[in-house]
Design a protein around this motif. Structure first.
Motif, PDB file in Angstrom:
ATOM      1  N   SER A  12       0.773  -1.365   0.076  1.00 57.49           N
ATOM      2  CA  SER A  12       0.132  -0.172  -0.065  1.00 57.49           C
ATOM      3  C   SER A  12       0.834   1.331   0.065  1.00 57.49           C
ATOM      4  O   SER A  12       0.314   2.407  -0.467  1.00 57.49           O
ATOM      5  N   GLU A  18      -9.544  -7.276  -7.887  1.00 55.31           N
ATOM      6  CA  GLU A  18     -10.047  -6.413  -6.517  1.00 55.31           C
ATOM      7  C   GLU A  18      -8.951  -5.794  -5.975  1.00 55.31           C
ATOM      8  O   GLU A  18      -8.874  -4.721  -5.585  1.00 55.31           O
ATOM      9  N   LYS A  78      -7.743  -2.767  -7.952  1.00 55.71           N
ATOM     10  CA  LYS A  78      -8.531  -1.874  -7.674  1.00 55.71           C
ATOM     11  C   LYS A  78      -8.090  -1.077  -6.296  1.00 55.71           C
ATOM     12  O   LYS A  78      -8.243   0.102  -6.421  1.00 55.71           O
ATOM     13  N   LEU A  79      -8.196  -1.933  -5.404  1.00 55.71           N
ATOM     14  CA  LEU A  79      -7.834  -1.430  -4.129  1.00 55.71           C
ATOM     15  C   LEU A  79      -6.615  -0.483  -3.888  1.00 55.71           C
ATOM     16  O   LEU A  79      -6.480   0.637  -3.492  1.00 55.71           O
ATOM     17  N   THR A 110      -4.981   0.513  -6.513  1.00 56.24           N
ATOM     18  CA  THR A 110      -5.061   1.972  -7.336  1.00 56.24           C
ATOM     19  C   THR A 110      -5.921   3.085  -6.572  1.00 56.24           C
ATOM     20  O   THR A 110      -5.362   4.406  -6.869  1.00 56.24           O
ATOM     21  N   GLU A 111      -6.791   2.857  -5.740  1.00 54.93           N
ATOM     22  CA  GLU A 111      -7.554   3.808  -4.995  1.00 54.93           C
ATOM     23  C   GLU A 111      -6.575   4.624  -3.976  1.00 54.93           C
ATOM     24  O   GLU A 111      -6.702   5.573  -3.709  1.00 54.93           O
ATOM     25  N   LYS A 112      -5.809   3.710  -3.588  1.00 50.66           N
ATOM     26  CA  LYS A 112      -4.643   4.233  -2.613  1.00 50.66           C
ATOM     27  C   LYS A 112      -3.618   4.918  -3.361  1.00 50.66           C
ATOM     28  O   LYS A 112      -2.502   5.362  -2.682  1.00 50.66           O
ATOM     29  N   GLY A 113      -3.786   5.144  -4.659  1.00 52.94           N
ATOM     30  CA  GLY A 113      -2.682   5.887  -5.276  1.00 52.94           C
ATOM     31  C   GLY A 113      -1.464   5.257  -5.738  1.00 52.94           C
ATOM     32  O   GLY A 113      -0.414   5.767  -6.210  1.00 52.94           O
ATOM     33  N   LYS A 146      -7.683  -3.259   3.649  1.00 50.28           N
ATOM     34  CA  LYS A 146      -8.564  -2.406   3.973  1.00 50.28           C
ATOM     35  C   LYS A 146      -8.500  -1.957   5.370  1.00 50.28           C
ATOM     36  O   LYS A 146      -9.224  -0.989   5.660  1.00 50.28           O
TER      37      LYS A 146
END
Lengths: 480, 99
Positions: free
Chosen positions: A319, A343, A346-347, A349-352, A478
């Motif tokens: 992360s 998944e 995606k996760l 990528t959401e965290k940059g 998460k």
């Protein structure tokens, strides 16, 4: 008849054209459709226009019933099958084709037998059978043998791919196989010679050949490892092509002959190309001496120690990275982890985090396997990097996550000339800053050799089933 | 043997030419397409269905062996053809979508 001949010529051309277009990504889909159209007109033409000695075909009800049943079953099977189960589906279809060829041979042999009995009863003809009939009996035998081997082998391959049938081999199986093959060929060669003398018990002889051919098909495929199945299926595919061509000889049918031989030749070449893409020879695949020779060469080296990483550590490392490269392999396919993988992507990528996939051309041991698999999970095509692109980007990558891949990331392919995979292009994952390898155990991969990568200081291991590990990893990330 | 060859020389020519053509036609296929190509070729050898139709259509009414086996052959052959083309199309659809 001349219209039918024209139809057969057209469909032959569509087969050639279709195959040609199938070998180019841009035109592949249309090529497949063109061949399908050619096939349709050939089938319809045969049903309505075929004449034998001025007689049209009958039993239309049976024919259409068969086509409708087969059509529905085929369409449903093809539509419902999961993308990951494609190779076994192809194998099953191939087996159907082989069985079809073998059945044709059985029925035609029966015809031949009846005809010969009539001839024999008619003393004026004596034991005379025209020369060409011997040729026909040989062709019938050939169709029977190849069709049955293809059928039995394909069914075994299908069973192995979906895990219903386990690897099985016994000592000296290759020798048994060779002897079996010689017996089959001997019996098939002998059959036409005593066809007339022993017309009454010739069926027994014929069915022995059928039985042995099926047995051979089973023994031939059983010892071959599951990861090699695509190569075997491709080989059996070309067998069925030859069996179909035998039918072409029997009925003097040029479309069957063209289509059959074309697939036979193209299939053989494709088999060899597939082997080449895996940096193996066909002999190696079939006899499976790969593991055996490898144990003598590479493994004696000092194994060193590897280090494990905990899930939470892996989650943290990933992360807070800038760029993560995922290297999928056979383990991902086996664990059906492509959705979990997407998944995770995606996760992150959401965290940059920038996430890419590095696809080795033979990752998963079925060329294109990973592309299809990840496409099924809706992974964007832009995120899939081919080997050359990926190798350029590894030096700027923070974390590489290897999911069930082994040989395609083994540096021995570059550094150790004695290694069996030496010379195979690999993904240079060791250039990245850190590397997390997910495997089920430390067991060597498909090539049966140790992987130095696992013992490098930059590498840490994350054991477990790819899907479960990914899901746990997602949970950990998460919770961060 | 020689008689047989001369009686079927046309067929033998086709066999020889098709062997070379088959090799030539797919000579430069990229490895991503290996699987769809295998599947497509698999559908094309389903042309054996023609033989099955002929067997079926020629079977005399009383010949149950020919009727039953012929019917089975038609069913299996059709599965090969239809399933083969549909599965190939599905595979190639995936490739297209991504581009």
């Amino acid at each position: 008849m001349s219209l039918l001949a024209t139809i057969y010529i057209i469909s032959s051309v569509t087969f050639i054209l279709g195959l040609k277009m199938l070998s180019n990504p841009a035109s592949a889909r249309r090529g497949n459709q063109i061949a399908a159209i050619g096939m349709t007109i050939a089938i319809l033409g045969t049903i309505f226009l075929y004449e034998d000695n001025g007689q049209k075909l009958h039993n239309y009800v049976w024919i259409f019933a068969g086509i409708i049943i087969g059509g529905i079953v085929g369409t449903l099977a093809a539509k419902k099958v999961k993308m990951t189960a494609m190779p076994e589906m192809v194998s099953l279809f191939n087996g159907m084709g082989g069985a079809c060829a073998a059945l044709i041979s059985i029925v035609e042999f029966n015809h031949m037998q009846n005809a010969a009995e009539i001839l024999k009863g008619d003393q004026s003809n004596g034991y005379f059978i025209p020369n060409f009939s011997f040729g026909f009996i040989y062709i019938i035998c050939l169709g029977l043998v190849i069709g049955s081997i293809s059928f039995a082998g394909s069914i075994i391959a299908w069973g192995k791919l979906n895990g219903k049938i386990k690897d099985f081999s016994f000592k000296g199986q290759h020798i048994v196989n060779i002897i079996l093959l010689i017996i089959i060929l001997g019996l098939a060669a002998y059959l036409p010679i005593h066809f007339l003398e022993s017309i009454n018990n010739i069926s027994f002889h014929f069915y022995i050949i059928l039985f042995l051919a099926i047995l051979y098909g089973i023994f031939f495929v059983l010892p071959i490892g599951g990861a090699d199945m695509p190569v075997v299926i491709s080989l059996l595919n070309s067998f069925t092509g030859v069996a179909a061509a035998c039918g072409g000889f029997l009925y003097d049918n040029k479309a069957m002959l063209t289509g059959g031989i074309l697939v036979g030749a193209a299939g053989t070449l494709l088999t060899i190309l597939m082997c080449k893409a895996m940096n193996r020879s066909l002999k190696n695949v079939l006899i499976g001496s790969f593991g055996a020779s490898a144990t003598s060469s590479g493994v004696k080296k000092e194994q060193g120690a590897y280090k494990e990483i905990s899930l939470s550590d892996a989650a943290v490392v990933m992360s807070y990275a800038h760029k993560v490269m995922i290297v999928p392999g056979y383990g991902l396919a086996v664990a059906q982890a492509q959705h979990a993988c997407h998944e995770l992507e995606k996760l992150l990528t959401e965290k940059g985090v920038e996430v890419k996939y590095a696809i080795h051309p033979v990752a998963g041991r079925m060329p294109g396997h990973m592309n299809v698999l990840l496409a099924e999970a809706d992974v964007s095509y832009d995120n899939l990097l081919e080997m050359e692109q990926a190798n350029e980007q590894f030096p700027t990558t923070d974390v590489v996550l290897v999911l069930g891949a082994n040989d395609v990331v083994n540096p021995a392919a570059k550094t150790d000339p004695s290694s069996p995979i030496y010379g195979m292009p690999i993904l240079d994952v060791e250039l990245a800053k850190a590397c997390i390898v997910n495997k089920r155990s430390m067991k060597p991969g498909y090539a049966g050799i140790e992987n130095d990568l696992f013992f490098q200081p930059k590498t840490s291991m994350l054991f477990g089933d790819a899907k479960k590990v990914l899901q746990d990893l997602i949970g950990e990330i998460k919770n961060l | 043997m020689l008689n047989w060859i001369s009686a079927h020389q046309q067929m033998i020519y086709i066999v020889i030419l098709m062997i070379f053509l088959g090799i030539e036609v797919i000579g430069r296929v990229p490895s991503v397409l290996h699987t769809p190509l295998m599947s497509g070729a698999n559908a094309i050898h389903g042309v054996v269905i023609i033989g099955a139709i002929i067997v079926m259509g020629k079977a005399e009414d009383g010949n149950y062996l020919a009727l039953i086996l012929g019917f089975l052959a038609v069913v299996l052959g059709t599965i090969n053809v239809v399933g083969g083309f549909v599965v190939t199309d599905r595979m190639l659809e995936m490739f297209k979508k991504k581009k």
